[in-house]
Design a protein around this motif. Sequence first.
Motif, PDB file in Angstrom:
ATOM      1  N   ASP A  98       0.830  -1.207   0.000  1.00 58.62           N
ATOM      2  CA  ASP A  98       0.000   0.000   0.000  1.00 58.62           C
ATOM      3  C   ASP A  98       0.864   1.257   0.000  1.00 58.62           C
ATOM      4  OD1 ASP A  98      -2.658  -1.388   0.484  1.00 58.62           O
ATOM      5  OD2 ASP A  98      -1.414  -2.168   2.100  1.00 58.62           O
ATOM      6  N   LEU A  99       2.100   1.121   0.440  1.00 58.42           N
ATOM      7  CA  LEU A  99       3.034   2.249   0.470  1.00 58.42           C
ATOM      8  C   LEU A  99       4.445   1.707   0.238  1.00 58.42           C
ATOM      9  CD1 LEU A  99       3.600   5.298   1.218  1.00 58.42           C
ATOM     10  CD2 LEU A  99       3.948   4.517   3.569  1.00 58.42           C
ATOM     11  N   VAL A 100       5.193   2.415  -0.601  1.00 57.09           N
ATOM     12  CA  VAL A 100       6.587   2.046  -0.850  1.00 57.09           C
ATOM     13  C   VAL A 100       7.453   3.251  -0.487  1.00 57.09           C
ATOM     14  CG1 VAL A 100       8.291   1.347  -2.596  1.00 57.09           C
ATOM     15  CG2 VAL A 100       5.942   0.441  -2.710  1.00 57.09           C
ATOM     16  N   VAL A 101       8.235   3.109   0.566  1.00 52.33           N
ATOM     17  CA  VAL A 101       9.096   4.201   1.032  1.00 52.33           C
ATOM     18  C   VAL A 101      10.504   3.969   0.487  1.00 52.33           C
ATOM     19  CG1 VAL A 101      10.142   5.277   3.066  1.00 52.33           C
ATOM     20  CG2 VAL A 101       7.757   4.516   3.140  1.00 52.33           C
ATOM     21  N   VAL A 102      11.034   4.973  -0.191  1.00 55.67           N
ATOM     22  CA  VAL A 102      12.411   4.888  -0.685  1.00 55.67           C
ATOM     23  C   VAL A 102      13.259   5.845   0.145  1.00 55.67           C
ATOM     24  CG1 VAL A 102      13.941   5.069  -2.680  1.00 55.67           C
ATOM     25  CG2 VAL A 102      11.521   4.483  -3.026  1.00 55.67           C
ATOM     26  N   LEU A 103      14.152   5.300   0.952  1.00 59.90           N
ATOM     27  CA  LEU A 103      15.012   6.148   1.773  1.00 59.90           C
ATOM     28  C   LEU A 103      16.225   6.582   0.958  1.00 59.90           C
ATOM     29  CD1 LEU A 103      14.924   4.339   5.235  1.00 59.90           C
ATOM     30  CD2 LEU A 103      13.570   6.294   4.448  1.00 59.90           C
ATOM     31  N   ARG A 104      16.566   7.864   1.086  1.00 58.27           N
ATOM     32  CA  ARG A 104      17.703   8.428   0.348  1.00 58.27           C
ATOM     33  C   ARG A 104      18.675   9.075   1.328  1.00 58.27           C
ATOM     34  NH1 ARG A 104      17.219   9.699  -4.766  1.00 58.27           N
ATOM     35  NH2 ARG A 104      19.438   9.253  -4.639  1.00 58.27           N
ATOM     36  N   THR A 105      19.944   8.927   1.050  1.00 51.36           N
ATOM     37  CA  THR A 105      20.958   9.522   1.932  1.00 51.36           C
ATOM     38  C   THR A 105      22.026  10.198   1.081  1.00 51.36           C
ATOM     39  OG1 THR A 105      20.540   7.827   3.601  1.00 51.36           O
ATOM     40  CG2 THR A 105      22.606   8.999   3.789  1.00 51.36           C
ATOM     41  N   ASP A 106      22.428  11.361   1.530  1.00 48.18           N
ATOM     42  CA  ASP A 106      23.503  12.099   0.874  1.00 48.18           C
ATOM     43  C   ASP A 106      24.742  11.205   0.770  1.00 48.18           C
ATOM     44  OD1 ASP A 106      24.786  14.868   0.239  1.00 48.18           O
ATOM     45  OD2 ASP A 106      26.087  13.897   1.715  1.00 48.18           O
ATOM     46  N   ASN A 107      25.442  11.273  -0.364  1.00 47.80           N
ATOM     47  CA  ASN A 107      26.510  10.297  -0.578  1.00 47.80           C
ATOM     48  C   ASN A 107      27.656  10.369   0.442  1.00 47.80           C
ATOM     49  OD1 ASN A 107      26.614  12.641  -2.373  1.00 47.80           O
ATOM     50  ND2 ASN A 107      28.603  11.878  -2.978  1.00 47.80           N
ATOM     51  N   ILE A 138      17.753   2.585  -6.826  1.00 42.11           N
ATOM     52  CA  ILE A 138      16.608   1.976  -6.136  1.00 42.11           C
ATOM     53  C   ILE A 138      15.349   2.824  -6.325  1.00 42.11           C
ATOM     54  CG2 ILE A 138      15.776   1.069  -3.922  1.00 42.11           C
ATOM     55  CD1 ILE A 138      18.278  -0.347  -4.243  1.00 42.11           C
ATOM     56  N   LEU A 139      15.519   4.145  -6.322  1.00 42.66           N
ATOM     57  CA  LEU A 139      14.359   5.017  -6.542  1.00 42.66           C
ATOM     58  C   LEU A 139      13.762   4.750  -7.924  1.00 42.66           C
ATOM     59  CD1 LEU A 139      12.555   7.372  -5.618  1.00 42.66           C
ATOM     60  CD2 LEU A 139      14.206   8.923  -6.698  1.00 42.66           C
ATOM     61  N   ASP A 140      14.595   4.671  -8.933  1.00 39.95           N
ATOM     62  CA  ASP A 140      14.092   4.404 -10.286  1.00 39.95           C
ATOM     63  C   ASP A 140      13.399   3.048 -10.348  1.00 39.95           C
ATOM     64  OD1 ASP A 140      15.051   6.810 -11.126  1.00 39.95           O
ATOM     65  OD2 ASP A 140      16.831   6.016 -12.130  1.00 39.95           O
ATOM     66  N   GLU A 141      14.002   2.066  -9.677  1.00 39.26           N
ATOM     67  CA  GLU A 141      13.427   0.714  -9.659  1.00 39.26           C
ATOM     68  C   GLU A 141      12.037   0.749  -9.004  1.00 39.26           C
ATOM     69  OE1 GLU A 141      16.411  -2.433  -8.591  1.00 39.26           O
ATOM     70  OE2 GLU A 141      14.892  -2.826  -7.063  1.00 39.26           O
ATOM     71  N   ALA A 142      11.930   1.476  -7.889  1.00 34.52           N
ATOM     72  CA  ALA A 142      10.632   1.566  -7.193  1.00 34.52           C
ATOM     73  C   ALA A 142       9.600   2.260  -8.068  1.00 34.52           C
ATOM     74  CB  ALA A 142      10.804   2.320  -5.870  1.00 34.52           C
ATOM     75  N   ARG A 143      10.021   3.313  -8.752  1.00 39.07           N
ATOM     76  CA  ARG A 143       9.077   4.047  -9.614  1.00 39.07           C
ATOM     77  C   ARG A 143       8.626   3.203 -10.796  1.00 39.07           C
ATOM     78  NH1 ARG A 143      12.210   9.810  -9.372  1.00 39.07           N
ATOM     79  NH2 ARG A 143      11.070  10.679  -7.602  1.00 39.07           N
ATOM     80  N   GLU A 144       9.519   2.319 -11.259  1.00 42.41           N
ATOM     81  CA  GLU A 144       9.131   1.447 -12.385  1.00 42.41           C
ATOM     82  C   GLU A 144       8.231   0.307 -11.919  1.00 42.41           C
ATOM     83  OE1 GLU A 144      12.864   0.222 -14.083  1.00 42.41           O
ATOM     84  OE2 GLU A 144      13.298   2.314 -14.632  1.00 42.41           O
ATOM     85  N   SER A 145       8.335  -0.063 -10.653  1.00 44.98           N
ATOM     86  CA  SER A 145       7.638  -1.267 -10.177  1.00 44.98           C
ATOM     87  C   SER A 145       6.282  -0.985  -9.534  1.00 44.98           C
ATOM     88  CB  SER A 145       8.506  -1.997  -9.145  1.00 44.98           C
ATOM     89  OG  SER A 145       9.776  -2.269  -9.660  1.00 44.98           O
ATOM     90  N   ALA A 147       2.871   1.967  -8.561  1.00 46.96           N
ATOM     91  CA  ALA A 147       2.152   3.159  -8.979  1.00 46.96           C
ATOM     92  C   ALA A 147       2.786   4.392  -8.339  1.00 46.96           C
ATOM     93  CB  ALA A 147       0.690   3.050  -8.555  1.00 46.96           C
ATOM     94  N   GLU A 148       2.878   5.429  -9.128  1.00 46.56           N
ATOM     95  CA  GLU A 148       3.556   6.671  -8.705  1.00 46.56           C
ATOM     96  C   GLU A 148       3.038   7.183  -7.364  1.00 46.56           C
ATOM     97  OE1 GLU A 148       3.952  11.130 -10.640  1.00 46.56           O
ATOM     98  OE2 GLU A 148       2.844   9.569 -11.689  1.00 46.56           O
ATOM     99  N   GLU A 149       1.716   7.094  -7.167  1.00 46.78           N
ATOM    100  CA  GLU A 149       1.122   7.715  -5.973  1.00 46.78           C
ATOM    101  C   GLU A 149       1.413   6.955  -4.681  1.00 46.78           C
ATOM    102  OE1 GLU A 149      -0.491   6.722  -8.662  1.00 46.78           O
ATOM    103  OE2 GLU A 149      -2.281   5.562  -8.183  1.00 46.78           O
ATOM    104  N   ILE A 150       1.935   5.745  -4.768  1.00 46.17           N
ATOM    105  CA  ILE A 150       2.252   5.042  -3.512  1.00 46.17           C
ATOM    106  C   ILE A 150       3.750   5.068  -3.198  1.00 46.17           C
ATOM    107  CG2 ILE A 150       0.206   3.549  -3.787  1.00 46.17           C
ATOM    108  CD1 ILE A 150       2.282   1.183  -3.938  1.00 46.17           C
ATOM    109  N   VAL A 151       4.552   5.639  -4.094  1.00 42.57           N
ATOM    110  CA  VAL A 151       6.006   5.684  -3.862  1.00 42.57           C
ATOM    111  C   VAL A 151       6.377   7.004  -3.203  1.00 42.57           C
ATOM    112  CG1 VAL A 151       8.296   5.639  -4.942  1.00 42.57           C
ATOM    113  CG2 VAL A 151       6.472   4.160  -5.832  1.00 42.57           C
TER     114      VAL A 151
END
Length: 180
Positions: A98-107, A138-145, A147-151
């Motif tokens: 129902d929700l896909v959270v993509v965590l991002r961290t500064d390099n 991983i963000l691109d992978e999540a967006r491809e896998s 629906a936009e509104e749950i990412v």
Amino acid sequence: MSSPSSSRKLPNILIVGTPGTGKSTTAQYVVQGAPSMRHVEVGALVREKQLHTGWDAEYECHVLDEDRILDELEEGMEAGGVIVDFHGADLFPERWFDLVVVLRTDNSVLYSRLQSRRANYSQKKLTENVEAEIMQVILDEARESYAEEIVLELSSDTLEALEANVQRILQFIAAFKPAA
Ligand SMILES: Nc1ncnc2c1ncn2[C@@H]1O[C@H](COP(=O)(O)OP(=O)(O)O)[C@@H](O)[C@H]1O
């Protein structure tokens, strides 16, 4: 797009991100705040139940037995209330979440986190992970896998961000209503 299952009373949430972005920490705090949720760390499950076909020396990771991982998770997902924590987003059926959270961290933050976390992390693997984060693999992978509104892309650089992310996920859980 297929819509998520309507039968779940609690949502299923996928937390993904490059190693070190804070998936496990975030999931643990969410479960503290929402004890009816259950945290499944797929990496730990793979090690515990040997859901792999061996060790890949080049990539320094287990070769995942994807079918067995999916079989292992399937039953629990139907009931809902599962927080799946994994580095990749494209392994699971879309309907599970129902929700896909993509965590991002500064390099630079990620680099020092990985360096201090694992003494046995090779320089090659460390660099590969930081590069993957810069390339937002991983963000691109999540967006491809999914629906936009749950990412949901969330920055996880600081403890303040961690706390805010946990609150945001807890709000989502509290507001979740099964589809009619
Ligand atoms: N937002 C954050 N701010 C500061 N430190 C963090 C944050 N998220 C995680 N950490 C720390 O970074 C390290 C890696 O976190 P972890 O949750 O194990 O990452 P992952 O599960 O994504 O590999 C841990 O030492 C954790 O305490």
